[in-house]
Design a protein around this motif. Structure first.
Motif, PDB file in Angstrom:
ATOM      1  N   ILE A 293       0.857  -1.184   0.000  1.00 29.75           N
ATOM      2  CA  ILE A 293       0.000   0.000   0.000  1.00 29.75           C
ATOM      3  C   ILE A 293       0.897   1.239   0.000  1.00 29.75           C
ATOM      4  CG2 ILE A 293      -1.474   1.289   1.632  1.00 29.75           C
ATOM      5  CD1 ILE A 293      -2.878  -1.160   2.302  1.00 29.75           C
ATOM      6  N   SER A 294       0.427   2.328  -0.587  1.00 31.91           N
ATOM      7  CA  SER A 294       1.162   3.596  -0.445  1.00 31.91           C
ATOM      8  C   SER A 294       0.988   4.093   0.989  1.00 31.91           C
ATOM      9  CB  SER A 294       0.622   4.640  -1.410  1.00 31.91           C
ATOM     10  OG  SER A 294       0.850   4.223  -2.729  1.00 31.91           O
ATOM     11  N   ILE A 295       2.067   4.593   1.539  1.00 34.99           N
ATOM     12  CA  ILE A 295       2.050   5.037   2.930  1.00 34.99           C
ATOM     13  C   ILE A 295       2.390   6.522   2.987  1.00 34.99           C
ATOM     14  CG2 ILE A 295       3.229   4.815   5.168  1.00 34.99           C
ATOM     15  CD1 ILE A 295       1.678   2.308   4.499  1.00 34.99           C
ATOM     16  N   THR A 296       1.619   7.281   3.751  1.00 37.73           N
ATOM     17  CA  THR A 296       2.020   8.652   4.074  1.00 37.73           C
ATOM     18  C   THR A 296       2.275   8.723   5.570  1.00 37.73           C
ATOM     19  OG1 THR A 296       0.681   9.598   2.303  1.00 37.73           O
ATOM     20  CG2 THR A 296       1.292  11.079   4.080  1.00 37.73           C
ATOM     21  N   ASP A 297       3.474   9.133   5.931  1.00 30.83           N
ATOM     22  CA  ASP A 297       3.796   9.365   7.343  1.00 30.83           C
ATOM     23  C   ASP A 297       3.458  10.840   7.603  1.00 30.83           C
ATOM     24  OD1 ASP A 297       5.003   9.915   9.783  1.00 30.83           O
ATOM     25  OD2 ASP A 297       6.727   8.609   9.390  1.00 30.83           O
ATOM     26  N   PHE A 298       2.287  11.063   8.174  1.00 29.95           N
ATOM     27  CA  PHE A 298       1.734  12.417   8.236  1.00 29.95           C
ATOM     28  C   PHE A 298       2.644  13.388   8.999  1.00 29.95           C
ATOM     29  CE2 PHE A 298      -0.917  15.773  10.028  1.00 29.95           C
ATOM     30  CZ  PHE A 298      -1.566  16.233   8.893  1.00 29.95           C
ATOM     31  N   GLN A 299       3.149  12.964  10.149  1.00 27.50           N
ATOM     32  CA  GLN A 299       3.972  13.894  10.952  1.00 27.50           C
ATOM     33  C   GLN A 299       5.292  14.225  10.260  1.00 27.50           C
ATOM     34  OE1 GLN A 299       1.791  12.020  12.928  1.00 27.50           O
ATOM     35  NE2 GLN A 299       0.883  13.993  13.467  1.00 27.50           N
ATOM     36  N   ARG A 300       5.880  13.211   9.639  1.00 23.16           N
ATOM     37  CA  ARG A 300       7.192  13.443   9.002  1.00 23.16           C
ATOM     38  C   ARG A 300       7.043  13.969   7.579  1.00 23.16           C
ATOM     39  NH1 ARG A 300      10.365   9.837  12.561  1.00 23.16           N
ATOM     40  NH2 ARG A 300       9.453  10.578  14.501  1.00 23.16           N
ATOM     41  N   LYS A 301       5.815  13.980   7.046  1.00 26.83           N
ATOM     42  CA  LYS A 301       5.525  14.441   5.674  1.00 26.83           C
ATOM     43  C   LYS A 301       6.357  13.663   4.646  1.00 26.83           C
ATOM     44  CE  LYS A 301       3.122  18.369   6.951  1.00 26.83           C
ATOM     45  NZ  LYS A 301       1.989  17.734   7.621  1.00 26.83           N
ATOM     46  N   VAL A 302       6.395  12.349   4.818  1.00 28.24           N
ATOM     47  CA  VAL A 302       7.118  11.480   3.884  1.00 28.24           C
ATOM     48  C   VAL A 302       6.127  10.470   3.303  1.00 28.24           C
ATOM     49  CG1 VAL A 302       8.962   9.755   3.667  1.00 28.24           C
ATOM     50  CG2 VAL A 302       9.287  11.717   5.181  1.00 28.24           C
ATOM     51  N   VAL A 303       6.226  10.232   1.981  1.00 31.23           N
ATOM     52  CA  VAL A 303       5.358   9.234   1.354  1.00 31.23           C
ATOM     53  C   VAL A 303       6.208   8.090   0.799  1.00 31.23           C
ATOM     54  CG1 VAL A 303       3.542  10.906   0.772  1.00 31.23           C
ATOM     55  CG2 VAL A 303       5.273  10.368  -0.931  1.00 31.23           C
ATOM     56  N   TYR A 304       5.656   6.892   0.882  1.00 29.22           N
ATOM     57  CA  TYR A 304       6.344   5.684   0.411  1.00 29.22           C
ATOM     58  C   TYR A 304       5.439   5.002  -0.606  1.00 29.22           C
ATOM     59  CZ  TYR A 304       8.949   6.322   4.777  1.00 29.22           C
ATOM     60  OH  TYR A 304       9.706   6.843   5.795  1.00 29.22           O
ATOM     61  N   ALA A 305       5.996   4.626  -1.747  1.00 25.30           N
ATOM     62  CA  ALA A 305       5.175   3.918  -2.737  1.00 25.30           C
ATOM     63  C   ALA A 305       6.055   2.967  -3.533  1.00 25.30           C
ATOM     64  CB  ALA A 305       4.509   4.913  -3.686  1.00 25.30           C
ATOM     65  N   ARG A 330      19.201  16.395   3.407  1.00 26.51           N
ATOM     66  CA  ARG A 330      17.787  16.081   3.162  1.00 26.51           C
ATOM     67  C   ARG A 330      17.642  14.639   2.645  1.00 26.51           C
ATOM     68  NH1 ARG A 330      14.816  18.716   6.094  1.00 26.51           N
ATOM     69  NH2 ARG A 330      13.234  19.808   4.902  1.00 26.51           N
ATOM     70  N   ILE A 331      18.537  14.250   1.738  1.00 25.12           N
ATOM     71  CA  ILE A 331      18.505  12.876   1.223  1.00 25.12           C
ATOM     72  C   ILE A 331      18.804  11.894   2.361  1.00 25.12           C
ATOM     73  CG2 ILE A 331      19.744  11.234  -0.279  1.00 25.12           C
ATOM     74  CD1 ILE A 331      17.905  13.030  -1.889  1.00 25.12           C
ATOM     75  N   ASP A 332      19.783  12.246   3.209  1.00 21.49           N
ATOM     76  CA  ASP A 332      20.121  11.357   4.334  1.00 21.49           C
ATOM     77  C   ASP A 332      18.921  11.181   5.265  1.00 21.49           C
ATOM     78  OD1 ASP A 332      22.612  11.003   3.326  1.00 21.49           O
ATOM     79  OD2 ASP A 332      23.624  12.389   4.694  1.00 21.49           O
ATOM     80  N   THR A 333      18.171  12.273   5.465  1.00 17.72           N
ATOM     81  CA  THR A 333      16.973  12.157   6.317  1.00 17.72           C
ATOM     82  C   THR A 333      15.983  11.172   5.699  1.00 17.72           C
ATOM     83  OG1 THR A 333      17.247  14.412   7.115  1.00 17.72           O
ATOM     84  CG2 THR A 333      15.064  13.466   7.362  1.00 17.72           C
ATOM     85  N   LEU A 334      15.751  11.270   4.384  1.00 19.82           N
ATOM     86  CA  LEU A 334      14.818  10.333   3.731  1.00 19.82           C
ATOM     87  C   LEU A 334      15.304   8.886   3.881  1.00 19.82           C
ATOM     88  CD1 LEU A 334      13.671  11.933   0.328  1.00 19.82           C
ATOM     89  CD2 LEU A 334      12.385  11.715   2.456  1.00 19.82           C
ATOM     90  N   LYS A 335      16.612   8.697   3.721  1.00 16.07           N
ATOM     91  CA  LYS A 335      17.150   7.327   3.826  1.00 16.07           C
ATOM     92  C   LYS A 335      17.021   6.808   5.257  1.00 16.07           C
ATOM     93  CE  LYS A 335      20.330   7.315  -0.069  1.00 16.07           C
ATOM     94  NZ  LYS A 335      21.691   7.143  -0.545  1.00 16.07           N
ATOM     95  N   ARG A 336      17.298   7.680   6.218  1.00 17.28           N
ATOM     96  CA  ARG A 336      17.191   7.273   7.629  1.00 17.28           C
ATOM     97  C   ARG A 336      15.749   6.882   7.974  1.00 17.28           C
ATOM     98  NH1 ARG A 336      20.159  11.423   9.227  1.00 17.28           N
ATOM     99  NH2 ARG A 336      18.337  12.645   9.840  1.00 17.28           N
ATOM    100  N   GLU A 337      14.809   7.712   7.525  1.00 17.53           N
ATOM    101  CA  GLU A 337      13.385   7.425   7.784  1.00 17.53           C
ATOM    102  C   GLU A 337      12.989   6.088   7.157  1.00 17.53           C
ATOM    103  OE1 GLU A 337      11.099   8.951   9.530  1.00 17.53           O
ATOM    104  OE2 GLU A 337      12.308  10.667  10.108  1.00 17.53           O
ATOM    105  N   THR A 338      13.451   5.863   5.931  1.00 13.74           N
ATOM    106  CA  THR A 338      13.091   4.624   5.218  1.00 13.74           C
ATOM    107  C   THR A 338      13.626   3.409   5.968  1.00 13.74           C
ATOM    108  OG1 THR A 338      13.299   5.873   3.163  1.00 13.74           O
ATOM    109  CG2 THR A 338      13.146   3.488   2.949  1.00 13.74           C
ATOM    110  N   ALA A 339      14.885   3.497   6.391  1.00  9.91           N
ATOM    111  CA  ALA A 339      15.474   2.359   7.118  1.00  9.91           C
ATOM    112  C   ALA A 339      14.740   2.137   8.431  1.00  9.91           C
ATOM    113  CB  ALA A 339      16.954   2.622   7.354  1.00  9.91           C
ATOM    114  N   ALA A 340      14.375   3.237   9.117  1.00 11.24           N
ATOM    115  CA  ALA A 340      13.689   3.092  10.410  1.00 11.24           C
ATOM    116  C   ALA A 340      12.308   2.462  10.222  1.00 11.24           C
ATOM    117  CB  ALA A 340      13.564   4.458  11.090  1.00 11.24           C
ATOM    118  N   CYS A 341      11.641   2.779   9.121  1.00 12.42           N
ATOM    119  CA  CYS A 341      10.265   2.289   8.925  1.00 12.42           C
ATOM    120  C   CYS A 341      10.218   0.925   8.245  1.00 12.42           C
ATOM    121  CB  CYS A 341       9.458   3.285   8.084  1.00 12.42           C
ATOM    122  SG  CYS A 341       9.237   4.867   8.900  1.00 12.42           S
TER     123      CYS A 341
END
Ligand SMILES: Cc1cc2nc3c(=O)[nH]c(=O)nc-3n(C[C@H](O)[C@H](O)[C@H](O)COP(=O)(O)OP(=O)(O)OC[C@H]3O[C@@H](n4cnc5c(N)ncnc54)[C@H](O)[C@@H]3O)c2cc1C
Length: 417
Positions: A293-305, A330-341
């Protein structure tokens, strides 16, 4: 009519599609050598027809002080000596209230649902392959108060019954088992099984190929920058480019975040400012750990698809002018969030990195229709929803050019409103 479209992103290309269908002779001009090289290139891929809430929402104001102190904040701001930036921010802050948010949603929803219908037709009649799937979407809330606000918004949303559901954490996990890592941090989510995903760039390329074929083929003038709009007796006359001049009966300005300066020279003001975002596209390696499913992490304003065999992760809203550079942090933040989730779902070391400028209006409302200069038409300002709203916006524009009444209430998108 002989119509020139400025901009070969998703908005310019869909505009060309419906204008040609109406029998106009269309030329499309873009500064890049290929279509889809602007914001349409590697966006979040979400066809978010049911979830059209603008970035300007009441909760934003309270969060700004905290965001200002954090380097990984989802929204960032770099002050510039630019009156357009300050004016845009002022209008944006004024729009961060429940009344304006509800008004935007009430206008955007018919446009997005109309887009869904048109996109369905387009897919079925053309067979375009753009990694489209109806995979559903979960907007996840980490904070109980924001989940409660989302439930209230859902309850007041017209027609959401039967299409959108508020789920507790257990139910979110049932719908998407890949949320196991995130679950302890969640308050709940809004599930919309009917939402879709696709590759916006692939759709741009398919539209280009389709437009080049058949009777009334569109002329593409790529790697040609429009520098000026020429007027004669106060109405549209021609476009001056770095390669010459393009004459015609009318033009459609669909050049995204660059529209403001082009239009300024002919006295047409549009409240559009670039809101920069980032994405990474990483090859999937552990398919079971990646969300279907596509995911939106509302607080972090990140979408995964999932887009094809890649995990696309997109987010950030940086108000930093027209700077298109990719900031490592900014890219590192996206990568960190992805790994954490999602752990090792995708190979982040191989991720393609990208940044793009959303052509944003303060309220999230696009601008579609005739400008005050006869012959200059606008299809602009789709912000974070350009892929979602493209088909409906282009059809509304073509109807207005043709002097017809649009199939949905389109007055809220009028340049003059
Ligand atoms: C990180 C990120 C994630 C996003 N996620 C989503 C999502 O999940 N779903 C969704 O619906 N939307 C999403 N969006 C928004 C969406 O990508 C945009 O709204 C949409 O791409 C805007 O399309 P456009 O055609 O108006 O602009 P663009 O795609 O930027 O196209 C404008 C074109 O105009 C050309 N141009 C500019 N100036 C000139 C000139 N003077 N002469 C000639 N050519 C010119 C450019 O080269 C460019 O090709 C996202 C955006 C970003 C940045």
């Amino acid at each position: 009519m002989d119509i020139t479209i400025v901009g070969g992103g998703i908005i310019g290309l869909t505009s060309a599609w419906y204008l040609r269908a109406d029998g106009h002779q269309v030329t499309l001009v873009d500064a890049c050598d290929r279509v889809g090289q602007g914001a349409s290139h590697a966006n979040g891929g979400q066809l978010s027809y049911r979830y059209v809430a603008p970035l300007a929402e009441p909760g934003v104001l309270a969060k700004i002080p905290g965001w200002m102190l954090r380097s990984d904040a989802p929204i960032r701001f770099k002050p510039a000596f630019d009156s357009r930036q300050w004016s845009w921010i002022g209008q944006f802050l004024r729009a961060c209230n429940g009344r304006d948010q509800a008004a935007s949603i009430a206008s955007l929803l018919p446009l997005s649902l109309y887009s869904r219908r048109l996109m369905d037709d387009l897919r079925k009649t053309t067979g375009f392959d753009f990694a489209w799937r109806r995979n559903g979407k979960l907007v996840l809330h980490r904070n109980p108060a924001s989940f409660a606000a989302a439930r209230r918004l859902l309850a007041s949303s017209p027609g959401a019954d039967g299409e959108q559901f508020a789920l507790d954490v257990r139910a979110c996990l049932d719908v998407e088992p890949a949320l196991e890592r995130m679950a302890p941090h969640l308050a709940g989510g809004i599930h919309t099984p009917s939402e879709e995903v696709g590759d916006c760039l692939a759709l741009c390329q398919a539209l280009e190929q389709g437009l080049r074929r058949g009777p009334g083929a569109v002329t593409f003038r790529m790697a040609e920058r429009v520098e000026r709009i020429e007027l004669a007796s106060g109405r549209y006359h021609a476009l001056q480019t770095d390669h010459g001049r393009i004459r015609g009966d009318a033009c459609v300005i669909a050049n995204g975040a660059d529209a403001t300066s082009l239009l300024h020279s002919v006295g047409v003001r549009v409240p559009i400012y670039p809101v920069k975002g980032y994405s990474i596209s990483a090859p999937l390696v552990a398919h079971r750990e990646a969300p279907e499913i596509s995911i939106t992490d509302f607080q972090r304003k990140v979408v995964y698809a999932r887009i094809g065999d890649h995990l696309r992760v997109a987010g950030m809203a940086d108000i930093v002018g027209h700077d298109r550079s990719i900031q490592r942090a900014r890219i590192d933040t996206l990568k960190r969030e992805t790994a954490a989730c999602f752990g090792m779902a995708a190979d982040l070391a191989q991720a393609r990195e990208w940044s793009g400028l959303r052509p944003a209006t303060p309220t999230g409302m696009p601008i579609i229709g005739a400008s005050k200069r006869t012959g200059i038409w606008l299809n602009l300002g789709h912000g974070a929803l350009g892929f979602t709203l493209a088909a409906g916006s282009a059809r509304v524009l073509a109807d207005r050019v043709g002097g017809r009444t649009a199939a949905i209430p389109d007055a809220p998108f009028s340049p003059s409103s």
